[in-house]
Each structure stands twice: as structure tokens, then as C-alpha cells.
Design an enzyme around this catalytic site. Structure first.
Site, mmCIF file in Angstrom:
data_model
loop_
_atom_site.group_PDB
_atom_site.id
_atom_site.type_symbol
_atom_site.label_atom_id
_atom_site.label_comp_id
_atom_site.label_asym_id
_atom_site.label_seq_id
_atom_site.Cartn_x
_atom_site.Cartn_y
_atom_site.Cartn_z
ATOM 1 N N SER A 1 -16.830 16.261 -10.287
ATOM 2 C CA SER A 1 -18.225 16.533 -10.600
ATOM 3 C C SER A 1 -18.476 18.027 -10.496
ATOM 4 C CB SER A 1 -19.143 15.814 -9.607
ATOM 5 O OG SER A 1 -20.429 16.398 -9.683
ATOM 6 N N HIS B 1 -17.005 15.434 -14.954
ATOM 7 C CA HIS B 1 -18.229 14.664 -14.686
ATOM 8 C C HIS B 1 -19.398 15.641 -14.636
ATOM 9 C CE1 HIS B 1 -20.560 11.238 -13.164
ATOM 10 N NE2 HIS B 1 -21.125 12.096 -12.315
ATOM 11 N N ASP C 1 -23.317 16.151 -14.164
ATOM 12 C CA ASP C 1 -24.509 15.553 -13.546
ATOM 13 C C ASP C 1 -25.786 16.216 -14.045
ATOM 14 O OD1 ASP C 1 -23.565 13.512 -11.708
ATOM 15 O OD2 ASP C 1 -22.611 15.145 -10.606
ATOM 16 N N MET D 1 -29.769 16.334 -13.804
ATOM 17 C CA MET D 1 -30.894 15.958 -12.929
ATOM 18 C C MET D 1 -32.155 16.671 -13.400
ATOM 19 S SD MET D 1 -29.060 16.141 -9.228
ATOM 20 C CE MET D 1 -27.396 15.506 -8.974
ATOM 21 N N HIS E 1 -23.607 12.055 -16.835
ATOM 22 C CA HIS E 1 -24.345 11.132 -15.972
ATOM 23 C C HIS E 1 -25.796 11.579 -15.959
ATOM 24 C CE1 HIS E 1 -25.012 9.722 -11.510
ATOM 25 N NE2 HIS E 1 -25.785 9.081 -12.369
ATOM 26 N N MET F 1 -29.364 11.529 -14.798
ATOM 27 C CA MET F 1 -30.302 11.143 -13.732
ATOM 28 C C MET F 1 -31.649 11.706 -14.141
ATOM 29 S SD MET F 1 -27.690 11.955 -10.630
ATOM 30 C CE MET F 1 -26.677 12.944 -11.720
ATOM 31 N N MET G 1 -23.054 3.884 -8.056
ATOM 32 C CA MET G 1 -23.335 4.997 -7.141
ATOM 33 C C MET G 1 -23.014 4.556 -5.715
ATOM 34 S SD MET G 1 -24.265 7.414 -9.076
ATOM 35 C CE MET G 1 -24.456 8.577 -7.721
ATOM 36 N N ASP H 1 -19.093 6.894 -7.828
ATOM 37 C CA ASP H 1 -19.609 8.270 -7.754
ATOM 38 C C ASP H 1 -20.370 8.464 -6.453
ATOM 39 O OD1 ASP H 1 -20.708 10.767 -8.208
ATOM 40 O OD2 ASP H 1 -21.916 10.154 -9.933
HETATM 41 C C1 DX5 Z 1 -24.876 12.626 -7.067
HETATM 42 C C2 DX5 Z 1 -24.023 12.929 -8.263
HETATM 43 C C3 DX5 Z 1 -22.576 12.945 -7.942
HETATM 44 C C4 DX5 Z 1 -22.197 13.995 -6.944
HETATM 45 C C5 DX5 Z 1 -20.871 13.676 -6.349
HETATM 46 O O1 DX5 Z 1 -26.188 12.565 -7.450
HETATM 47 O O2 DX5 Z 1 -24.212 11.965 -9.273
HETATM 48 O O3 DX5 Z 1 -21.790 13.042 -9.115
HETATM 49 O O4 DX5 Z 1 -22.142 15.257 -7.505
HETATM 50 O O5 DX5 Z 1 -20.603 14.633 -5.370
HETATM 51 P P1 DX5 Z 1 -19.740 14.333 -4.085
HETATM 52 O O6 DX5 Z 1 -18.375 13.925 -4.569
HETATM 53 O O7 DX5 Z 1 -19.760 15.609 -3.352
HETATM 54 O O8 DX5 Z 1 -20.419 13.200 -3.354
HETATM 55 ZN ZN ZN Z 2 -22.717 11.784 -11.004
#
Ligand code: DX5
Ligand code: ZN
Length: 223
Positions: free
Chosen positions: A11, A36, A38, A40, A70, A72, A141, A179
Site C-alpha cells: 500500500s 495498492h 488507497d 480517501m 481501493h 474509500m 478489511m 488489507d
Molecule cells: C487502510 C488502508 C490500507 C492501509 C494498510 O485504510 O486501506 O491499505 O494503508 O496499511 P498497513 O499495512 O500499514 O495496515
Molecule cells: Zn487499502
């Protein structure tokens, strides 16, 4: 049990954003399979990260590996369209963030991407009823989304096992991704429960040598 090859998807949330292209090249050269990504929105989750322009920049700077987006965010449809144009390979979203799950899944497919749904730790698996056959990936998750570096929630392992047996019973090709809080110390246990695709942020980007940690994770998976 997982019947497919294992995928390690770092990630980039935990990468050094001031040198993002270099970080992504380095982690792929170090043996990572996917990126990956992310996304947000400071609305669906209380944090704000990166959007389609950054995905496009990674493609423009020569990243050819699969990019696993991903989302969010809420709502999801406009960003699905933008990310499919910006070079995403997989796009996953949280079902409660979509007004029409079938429509959002179709938008992903129509954009030439592979589609997945993401379940937070407190969302039951029956939310997947009626969608399983339409998914290339299920993302479970193992932390509440929003931040990297959180602790793996052990109770999610049961859900991994349940979904693995459904996938196997129905002989689906669906990948089962996990994840949150994945590290060298627990990756094998999560694989044994049935996951085949592992997101790991802080446990990889927090190490000085990405090759060493990725190789150790792979050795642990394949031991
Ligand atoms: C959380 C993200 C994850 C996160 C994982 O909201 O979706 O992808 O970055 O990070 P680690 O491996 O540090 O938990
Ligand atoms: Zn993620």
C-alpha cells in the site's frame, strides 16, 4: 485453502509521497506484484489521500504493474470512471458507499477494469449475496479504513475462512484480498485462513530494504 498464486500488494499510503514514482519503482523492483492505491475522501473516511491524476502519473512514468485502486469514498461512480481512464487495473469499493452496487460494478467492467467489493471488519458477509459471481475480487478489511499502521483485527480471520470456503465451493475465480495490519509475523496465518492477496503498507515501506522484507514474506507464504 488458497488455490492461486499469492500476490503481495504494497500500500503506497505508507510510501514517501515526495518521491512517489521512485518508491513505486523500487518496491516493484524489490519483488512486489501489484501496487495498492488507497483513495480517501475525508468524507467516507476521516483522511484525504490521492486521486486519479496520481494514478495516471504512475502510468506515465512507466509503471506497468497492476494498480489495485481501493476506493474509500462516497459516492463512488464518478471516481470509478476517472480511475478506469487513469490506468487502474482493479477497482474496489465499499458497498454502503454506492447508491446502486450493480451499476457501480458495471461501470468498473465497462471501463475495462476488474471489480471488487470491500467489507469493513463489522460488515457481515451476507452483504455479498447476489454479487459473488460478479466479483473479480473480495477485499476484507482487517482494520477500520482511514489510516496505515493499525493493528490486525484477529476476528476477521473467521470471515476469511468462511469466504474462502464459499469461493471454493462455488468454484469461483475470485481473489480474496486482505488489507490492514499485514506483516511478516501474521501473513502466513492469514494465508492459511484462505487469503491469496495481501496488502501491506507500513510493514513494507517502514523497512530500509524492500527486497528483504518482501522476500521474507514470500518465504513465509511458501514455506
Ligand atoms: C487502510 C488502508 C490500507 C492501509 C494498510 O485504510 O486501506 O491499505 O494503508 O496499511 P498497513 O499495512 O500499514 O495496515
Ligand atoms: Zn487499502
Amino acid at each position: 485453502m488458497a488455490t492461486k498464486e499469492y500476490i503481495i500488494a504494497p500500500s503506497i499510503l505508507s510510501a514517501d509521497f515526495s518521491r512517489l514514482g521512485d518508491e513505486v519503482h523500487s518496491v516493484l523492483e524489490a519483488g512486489a506484484d501489484w501496487v495498492h492505491f488507497d483513495v480517501m475522501d475525508n468524507h467516507y473516511v476521516p483522511n484525504l489521500t490521492i486521486g486519479p491524476m496520481v494514478c495516471q502519473s504512475l502510468r506515465d512514468c512507466g509503471i506497468t504493474a497492476p494498480i489495485d485502486v481501493h476506493l474509500m469514498v462516497e459516492p463512488v461512480d464518478e471516481l470509478i470512471k476517472s480511475f478506469s481512464k487513469a490506468g487502474a487495473t482493479y477497482i474496489t469499493f465499499h458497498p454502503e458507499a454506492s447508491n446502486d452496487i450493480d451499476k457501480s460494478l458495471s461501470l468498473i467492467r465497462d471501463g475495462g477494469c476488474k471489480a471488487g467489493l470491500v467489507l469493513n471488519p463489522d460488515i457481515p458477509i451476507d452483504v455479498l449475496d447476489g454479487y459473488l459471481e460478479k466479483l473479480d475480487m473480495i477485499l476484507l478489511m482487517s482494520v477500520f479504513p482511514g489510516f496505515g499502521g493499525q493493528k490486525f483485527i484477529d476476528s476477521v480471520l473467521e470471515k476469511v475462512t468462511e469466504i474462502r470456503s464459499i469461493i471454493n465451493d462455488k468454484e469461483l475465480e475470485t481473489r480474496l484480498e486482505i488489507d490492514g495490519g499485514i506483516k511478516l509475523e501474521n501473513i502466513r496465518e492469514v494465508a492459511d485462513a484462505g487469503a491469496d492477496t495481501f496488502v501491506s503498507g507500513s510493514a513494507i515501506f517502514g523497512q530500509p530494504d524492500y527486497s528483504e522484507i518482501i522476500q521474507k514474506m514470500r518465504d513465509s507464504l511458501e514455506a
